[in-house]
Design a protein around this motif. Structure first.
Motif, PDB file in Angstrom:
ATOM      1  N   ASP A 371       0.836  -1.203   0.000  1.00  0.00           N
ATOM      2  CA  ASP A 371       0.000   0.000   0.000  1.00  0.00           C
ATOM      3  C   ASP A 371       0.869   1.250   0.000  1.00  0.00           C
ATOM      4  N   SER A 372       1.917   1.251   0.808  1.00  0.00           N
ATOM      5  CA  SER A 372       2.783   2.433   0.882  1.00  0.00           C
ATOM      6  C   SER A 372       3.587   2.592  -0.407  1.00  0.00           C
ATOM      7  N   MET A 373       3.958   1.487  -1.043  1.00  0.00           N
ATOM      8  CA  MET A 373       4.692   1.574  -2.308  1.00  0.00           C
ATOM      9  C   MET A 373       3.841   2.202  -3.401  1.00  0.00           C
ATOM     10  N   GLU A 374       2.560   1.775  -3.490  1.00  0.00           N
ATOM     11  CA  GLU A 374       1.740   2.325  -4.570  1.00  0.00           C
ATOM     12  C   GLU A 374       1.403   3.795  -4.310  1.00  0.00           C
ATOM     13  N   ALA A 375       1.301   4.198  -3.054  1.00  0.00           N
ATOM     14  CA  ALA A 375       1.080   5.619  -2.766  1.00  0.00           C
ATOM     15  C   ALA A 375       2.234   6.450  -3.292  1.00  0.00           C
ATOM     16  N   VAL A 376       3.455   6.021  -3.005  1.00  0.00           N
ATOM     17  CA  VAL A 376       4.635   6.744  -3.475  1.00  0.00           C
ATOM     18  C   VAL A 376       4.724   6.694  -5.004  1.00  0.00           C
ATOM     19  N   LEU A 377       4.355   5.568  -5.591  1.00  0.00           N
ATOM     20  CA  LEU A 377       4.411   5.426  -7.046  1.00  0.00           C
ATOM     21  C   LEU A 377       3.502   6.431  -7.742  1.00  0.00           C
ATOM     22  N   ASN A 441       1.526  -7.560  -6.285  1.00  0.00           N
ATOM     23  CA  ASN A 441       1.658  -6.424  -5.375  1.00  0.00           C
ATOM     24  C   ASN A 441       1.173  -5.125  -5.996  1.00  0.00           C
ATOM     25  N   LEU A 442       1.613  -4.837  -7.228  1.00  0.00           N
ATOM     26  CA  LEU A 442       1.231  -3.596  -7.898  1.00  0.00           C
ATOM     27  C   LEU A 442       0.377  -3.923  -9.105  1.00  0.00           C
ATOM     28  N   TYR A 443      -0.647  -3.112  -9.321  1.00  0.00           N
ATOM     29  CA  TYR A 443      -1.554  -3.333 -10.439  1.00  0.00           C
ATOM     30  C   TYR A 443      -1.128  -2.423 -11.586  1.00  0.00           C
ATOM     31  N   VAL A 444      -0.242  -2.960 -12.399  1.00  0.00           N
ATOM     32  CA  VAL A 444       0.409  -2.201 -13.461  1.00  0.00           C
ATOM     33  C   VAL A 444       0.443  -3.058 -14.728  1.00  0.00           C
ATOM     34  N   PRO A 445       0.402  -2.441 -15.917  1.00  0.00           N
ATOM     35  CA  PRO A 445       0.499  -3.220 -17.156  1.00  0.00           C
ATOM     36  C   PRO A 445       1.847  -3.953 -17.208  1.00  0.00           C
ATOM     37  N   SER A 446       1.798  -5.282 -17.210  1.00  0.00           N
ATOM     38  CA  SER A 446       3.041  -6.044 -17.064  1.00  0.00           C
ATOM     39  C   SER A 446       2.802  -7.511 -17.370  1.00  0.00           C
ATOM     40  N   ALA A 550      -6.337  16.087   2.907  1.00  0.00           N
ATOM     41  CA  ALA A 550      -6.143  15.853   1.481  1.00  0.00           C
ATOM     42  C   ALA A 550      -7.238  14.921   1.002  1.00  0.00           C
ATOM     43  N   LEU A 551      -7.680  15.121  -0.238  1.00  0.00           N
ATOM     44  CA  LEU A 551      -8.702  14.283  -0.842  1.00  0.00           C
ATOM     45  C   LEU A 551      -8.030  13.195  -1.665  1.00  0.00           C
ATOM     46  N   LEU A 552      -8.409  11.940  -1.416  1.00  0.00           N
ATOM     47  CA  LEU A 552      -7.848  10.818  -2.159  1.00  0.00           C
ATOM     48  C   LEU A 552      -8.952  10.002  -2.801  1.00  0.00           C
ATOM     49  N   HIS A 553      -8.663   9.508  -3.998  1.00  0.00           N
ATOM     50  CA  HIS A 553      -9.529   8.546  -4.672  1.00  0.00           C
ATOM     51  C   HIS A 553      -8.743   7.243  -4.749  1.00  0.00           C
ATOM     52  N   GLY A 554      -9.115   6.288  -3.913  1.00  0.00           N
ATOM     53  CA  GLY A 554      -8.297   5.081  -3.814  1.00  0.00           C
ATOM     54  C   GLY A 554      -6.900   5.458  -3.349  1.00  0.00           C
ATOM     55  N   PRO A 555      -5.843   5.069  -4.104  1.00  0.00           N
ATOM     56  CA  PRO A 555      -4.486   5.406  -3.682  1.00  0.00           C
ATOM     57  C   PRO A 555      -4.030   6.787  -4.140  1.00  0.00           C
ATOM     58  N   VAL A 556      -4.858   7.484  -4.923  1.00  0.00           N
ATOM     59  CA  VAL A 556      -4.409   8.688  -5.621  1.00  0.00           C
ATOM     60  C   VAL A 556      -4.809   9.949  -4.872  1.00  0.00           C
ATOM     61  N   ALA A 557      -3.812  10.752  -4.507  1.00  0.00           N
ATOM     62  CA  ALA A 557      -4.071  12.062  -3.919  1.00  0.00           C
ATOM     63  C   ALA A 557      -4.494  13.020  -5.026  1.00  0.00           C
ATOM     64  N   LEU A 558      -5.535  13.815  -4.749  1.00  0.00           N
ATOM     65  CA  LEU A 558      -6.042  14.791  -5.705  1.00  0.00           C
ATOM     66  C   LEU A 558      -5.649  16.195  -5.242  1.00  0.00           C
ATOM     67  N   PHE A 559      -4.991  16.926  -6.125  1.00  0.00           N
ATOM     68  CA  PHE A 559      -4.456  18.253  -5.814  1.00  0.00           C
ATOM     69  C   PHE A 559      -5.389  19.313  -6.390  1.00  0.00           C
ATOM     70  N   GLY A 560      -5.715  20.312  -5.571  1.00  0.00           N
ATOM     71  CA  GLY A 560      -6.504  21.441  -6.054  1.00  0.00           C
ATOM     72  C   GLY A 560      -5.672  22.293  -6.993  1.00  0.00           C
ATOM     73  N   ILE A 561      -6.171  22.536  -8.207  1.00  0.00           N
ATOM     74  CA  ILE A 561      -5.410  23.256  -9.229  1.00  0.00           C
ATOM     75  C   ILE A 561      -5.772  24.733  -9.207  1.00  0.00           C
ATOM     76  N   GLU A 562      -4.743  25.568  -9.043  1.00  0.00           N
ATOM     77  CA  GLU A 562      -4.890  27.025  -8.992  1.00  0.00           C
ATOM     78  C   GLU A 562      -6.059  27.427  -8.087  1.00  0.00           C
ATOM     79  N   PRO A 563      -6.018  26.969  -6.834  1.00  0.00           N
ATOM     80  CA  PRO A 563      -7.169  27.206  -5.936  1.00  0.00           C
ATOM     81  C   PRO A 563      -7.275  28.639  -5.454  1.00  0.00           C
ATOM     82  N   GLY A 564      -6.170  29.386  -5.487  1.00  0.00           N
ATOM     83  CA  GLY A 564      -6.213  30.758  -4.994  1.00  0.00           C
ATOM     84  C   GLY A 564      -6.647  30.814  -3.543  1.00  0.00           C
ATOM     85  N   THR A 565      -7.596  31.685  -3.265  1.00  0.00           N
ATOM     86  CA  THR A 565      -8.082  31.831  -1.887  1.00  0.00           C
ATOM     87  C   THR A 565      -9.365  31.034  -1.645  1.00  0.00           C
TER      88      THR A 565
END
Length: 614
Positions: A371-377, A441-446, A550-565
Motif C-alpha cells: 500500500d505504501s509503495m503504490e502511494a509513493v508510485l 503487489n502492484l496493479y500495473v500493465p506487465s 487531502a482528498l484521495l480517490h483510492g491510492p491517488v491524492a487529488l491536488f486542487g489546481i490554482e485554488p487561490g483563496t
C-alpha cells in the motif's frame, strides 16, 4: 583505456582471483548455509529482473527514457572527474553541476562541483539492472566499457580533499556489484576490491552521525555530511556476491547501532532531526544484517523505523520536508506547508522507500507494505519530470499551500542517480513469489513468467488502474497446475471490492489490508478480474491537524489546481465529481466556484495545493 593497461589489469585480476579462490569457495559454502536459514525467515521471494516485463504505460516510458539517456552519455564524460582527480589525461566534456570538479564549490551557497563523480556508480547500477531486464547487448557493452574505463582511475588520491568519501564510494560499490551480478562483468569484483582499498584510509572506524561529524575538524560544512551509516547494505551484498569475506566484516563495522539502529530496535523514535533519505536508506542496511547475519535486533529496527516514517508521511506517501524528519505530536510538519517548497526528495526518497518496503514485504509477507509503495508510485515518482540531457533533474515534490513543480537548479544531483535505479526496479516491485504461488503487489500493465511445479506460467496484467479500479490477469500455461494467486487488497478498499475467475465470483474472502489468496488448479486461458472499490476519502495531515485534509480517490491524492483563496469544506470534497476517467481529473463545487482536482502526474505548470484547510 589503453590495451596494454587493460591487459595488465586483467592479468592482475586473474592473479587476485587465483589467490583468493580457496577463501571465496569457503565463504560461499558458509554463506550457502546462512542463506538457507535466511530464506526460511523470508515469506516471499523476489523475482529476477528478466522475469517481469513492463507493458505500455507511464512506468515503461520512464524506464525507457532513463536507459536511453545514460546509454547515450559518452563514456569519456562520465569518467572525466575520476581521470582529472587521479591526475590522468581526461578527454570528454565536463558534465557540470555536482558531477564535475569546480573551484566554485562554496557550500551551502554554491554547490557547483559538490561531489565529483558521485553518481557514476548509480548510473552504472541502473544500466546493469536495465540489461538484466532487457537483455540488450548494447547496454551490457556500455556497462563493461565503463568498468574497464573506471579501473585505471582507481587511486586513493581521488579522495584527497574529497568532502564525503563514504557517500560516493557506496554508490561505486553498488554499481560494481550490480555490473558483476546483472551484466556479467568479468572485472567488476577485482575493480571493487581495488576501489575499497582506495577509500578505506578516508573512512572513520565506525559509522558517525552528523553530530559526531561536526565534532571532527572539517574544512567546510560539506565535510560533516558524509553518510557512513548507509554503507552496510552494499557491503553485505558485495559479500553475498563473492567479493570476499572482508565485505561482511565491513558491513558489521558500519552498522550505526549506537545512536540509530539500537534505539530503533527498542522502539524509540530517533528520526526527528535526521536527514530523511539517508536514514531510510540505512534501514536497508539493517535488513541486510537480518538476512545475512540473522540479526533479529536489526529486523526490529527496520520495522520500527519504517513505521515511524509512515506515521509522519504526507497523504502522498512522501516524507521528510527539507530532507529532515520532524517531531511527532507538534506543529512542525504543518508549518512546512507554509515555509517550505522542498517537501519530498522524490527520486531518492521513492527509491529508498521502494527498497525498504520490498525488504519488509519479503520477510514479513505483509501486504500493507505494498500500500505504501503504490502511494509513493502514483503520487510522487510518476509525476517526476524526466532528467534532461544536460543533467537538470526533478528533485523535490512541493506540498506548500502555494505549490509549483520546478526542476533543481544544479546539474546531475543525487536524484539523477536514483531515478534510473528505481525505474529499473519497477518490475521486481510488482510481483513476489512463494512456494505456493505468486503474489501480485502492484496493479500495473506487465507480464511475469515463472515455473510453478511442473508448469511454465505467464501471467499478463491488463489495467488502467488507478484511474479506474479494474484489473484483469490472464494466464498462459503449458499444463494445468494447482497454486495460489494472491492479490493485494489495499487497506482503504471499499466493501464493493470483488474478484471473478472466468466470469464467476471467487470463493476467497476479501479483507482490506490483506492478501486475497485464490487457491485452485489453474489452466491455460484462465482469467482473473479484480475490481477494487475506490471510495473518495479524506486524509488529515496528522492527528493534531484534523482540519488540514487531502482528498484521495483510492491510492491517488487529488491536488486542487490554482485554488487561490477559495476554500472547500470536507462535505464538498467528498462530493467531488469525476470529469475524466482517462486523465483522473475531478471537480469540487465550492461556494466560490468549481475547483479542478488532478493527480500529481497530470500536473504540469499550474499552481496547486495538496492540503485544504477546512
Amino acid at each position: 583505456m589503453k590495451i596494454g593497461n587493460r591487459r595488465q589489469f586483467l592479468k592482475t585480476s586473474a592473479a587476485l582471483a587465483a589467490g583468493t579462490a580457496v577463501m571465496r569457495s569457503s565463504v560461499a559454502a558458509a554463506f550457502a548455509d546462512q542463506s538457507q536459514s535466511a530464506q526460511a525467515a523470508t515469506k516471499l521471494i523476489q523475482f529476477e529482473y528478466a522475469d517481469v516485463q513492463l507493458l505500455d504505460g507511464p512506468m515503461l516510458e520512464q524506464f525507457r527514457q532513463n536507459v536511453a539517456l545514460f546509454l547515450n552519455l559518452p563514456d569519456d564524460n562520465l569518467l572525466k572527474p575520476f581521470r582529472q582527480l587521479a591526475g590522468q589525461a581526461a578527454p570528454g566534456e565536463d558534465m557540470g553541476g555536482w558531477y564535475s570538479p569546480s573551484g566554485e564549490f562554496d557550500p551551502p551557497r554554491n554547490m557547483t562541483g559538490y561531489i565529483p563523480g558521485h553518481s557514476f556508480g548509480q548510473y552504472l547500477s541502473g544500466l546493469a539492472r536495465a540489461y538484466a531486464v532487457t537483455g540488450d547487448k548494447a547496454v551490457q557493452e556500455k556497462v563493461h566499457g565503463l568498468v574497464a574505463g573506471f579501473a585505471p582511475t582507481v587511486t586513493t588520491k581521488f579522495y584527497d580533499g574529497y568532502c564525503i568519501p563514504a557517500y560516493t564510494f557506496d554508490k561505486t560499490n553498488c554499481g560494481l556489484i550490480d555490473a558483476h551480478q546483472f551484466a556479467g562483468d568479468p572485472m567488476a569484483l577485482a575493480v571493487l576490491n581495488k576501489a575499497t582499498d582506495a577509500v578505506l584510509p578516508w573512512l572513520p572506524e565506525k559509522a558517525l552521525n552528523r553530530e559526531e561529524m561536526m565534532a571532527r575538524p572539517h574544512k567546510n560544512i560539506a565535510f560533516t555530511w558524509d553518510e557512513t551509516y548507509t554503507l552496510p547494505e552494499n557491503f553485505y551484498l558485495g559479500y553475498q556476491r563473492g567479493a570476499g569475506a572482508r565485505y561482511r566484516q565491513l558491513a558489521q563495522r558500519f552498522l550505526q547501532d549506537d545512536t540509530y539502529l539500537g534505539p530503533l530496535s527498542e522502539n524509540r523514535n530517533v528520526l526527528p532531526g535526521q536527514h530523511a533519505y539517508s536514514h531510510v536508506n540505512a534501514l536497508c542496511s539493517a535488513m541486510q544484517s537480518y538476512l545475512t547475519d540473522n540479526s533479529v535486533k536489526h529486523l526490529d529496527a527496520a520495522r520500527n523505523g519504517f513505521r515511524f516514517v509512515v506515521e509522519q508521511s504526507f497523504a502522498t506517501g512522501g516524507w521528510g520536508p527539507d530532507e529532515s524528519f520532524r517531531n511527532p505530536g507538534t506543529d512542525e510538519l504543518a508549518k512546512t506547508l507554509h515555509t517550505s517548497h522542498s517537501s519530498f526528495e522524490t527520486p531518492c526518497g521513492a527509491y529508498g522507500h521502494f527498497k525498504i518496503a520490498r525488504y519488509l514485504m519479503r520477510v514479513t509477507g505483509e501486504s500493507t507494505y505494498g500500500d505504501s509503495m503504490e502511494a509513493v508510485l502514483y503520487n510522487t515518482i510518476l509525476g517526476a519530470r524526466p532528467i534532461r540531457p544536460d543533467g537538470i533533474s526533478f528533485y523535490y515534490a512541493d506540498y506548500n499551500m502555494d505549490a509549483k513543480k520546478i526542476d533543481y537548479e544544479q546539474k546531475w544531483p543525487c536524484c539523477s542517480g536514483t531515478f534510473p535505479q528505481l525505474t529499473a526496479d519497477y518490475g521486481i516491485s510488482s510481483y513476489f513469489r512463494a512456494p505456493k504461488g505468486i503474489y501480485v503487489n502492484l496493479y500495473v500493465p506487465s507480464r511475469v513468467t515463472w515455473r510453478q511445479g511442473n508448469a511454465r506460467v505467464t501471467l499478463t496484467q491488463e489495467t488502467s488502474y488507478p484511474n479506474i479500479g479494474e484489473t484483469a490477469l490472464r494466464l498462459k500455461m503449458d499444463r494445468s497446475e494447482r497454486f495460489v494467486i494472491a492479490l493485494r487488497v489495499p487497506a482503504w478498499a471499499g466493501k464493493q471490492t470483488v474478484v471473478h475467475v472466468n466470469g464467476k465470483p471467487a470463493a476467497s474472502a476479501l479483507r482490506a489490508g490483506a492478501w486475497a489468496e485464490l487457491d485452485r488448479e489453474w489452466k491455460d486461458g484462465d482469467r482473473v478480474e479484480f475490481s477494487i472499490d475506490m471510495p473518495l476519502r479524506l486524509v488529515p495531515l496528522d492527528a493534531q491537524h484534523a482540519n488540514l485534509v487531502a482528498l484521495l480517490h483510492g491510492p491517488v491524492a487529488l491536488f486542487g489546481i490554482e485554488p487561490g483563496t477559495r476554500r472547500m469544506t470536507q462535505k464538498q470534497m467528498l462530493e467531488a465529481q469525476r470529469v475524466s476517467s482517462s486523465s483522473g481529473e475531478w471537480e469540487v463545487a465550492t461556494d466560490q466556484g468549481k475547483i479542478r482536482m488532478k493527480a500529481y502526474p497530470a500536473i504540469t505548470n499550474e499552481s496547486y495545493r495538496l492540503y485544504q484547510e477546512t
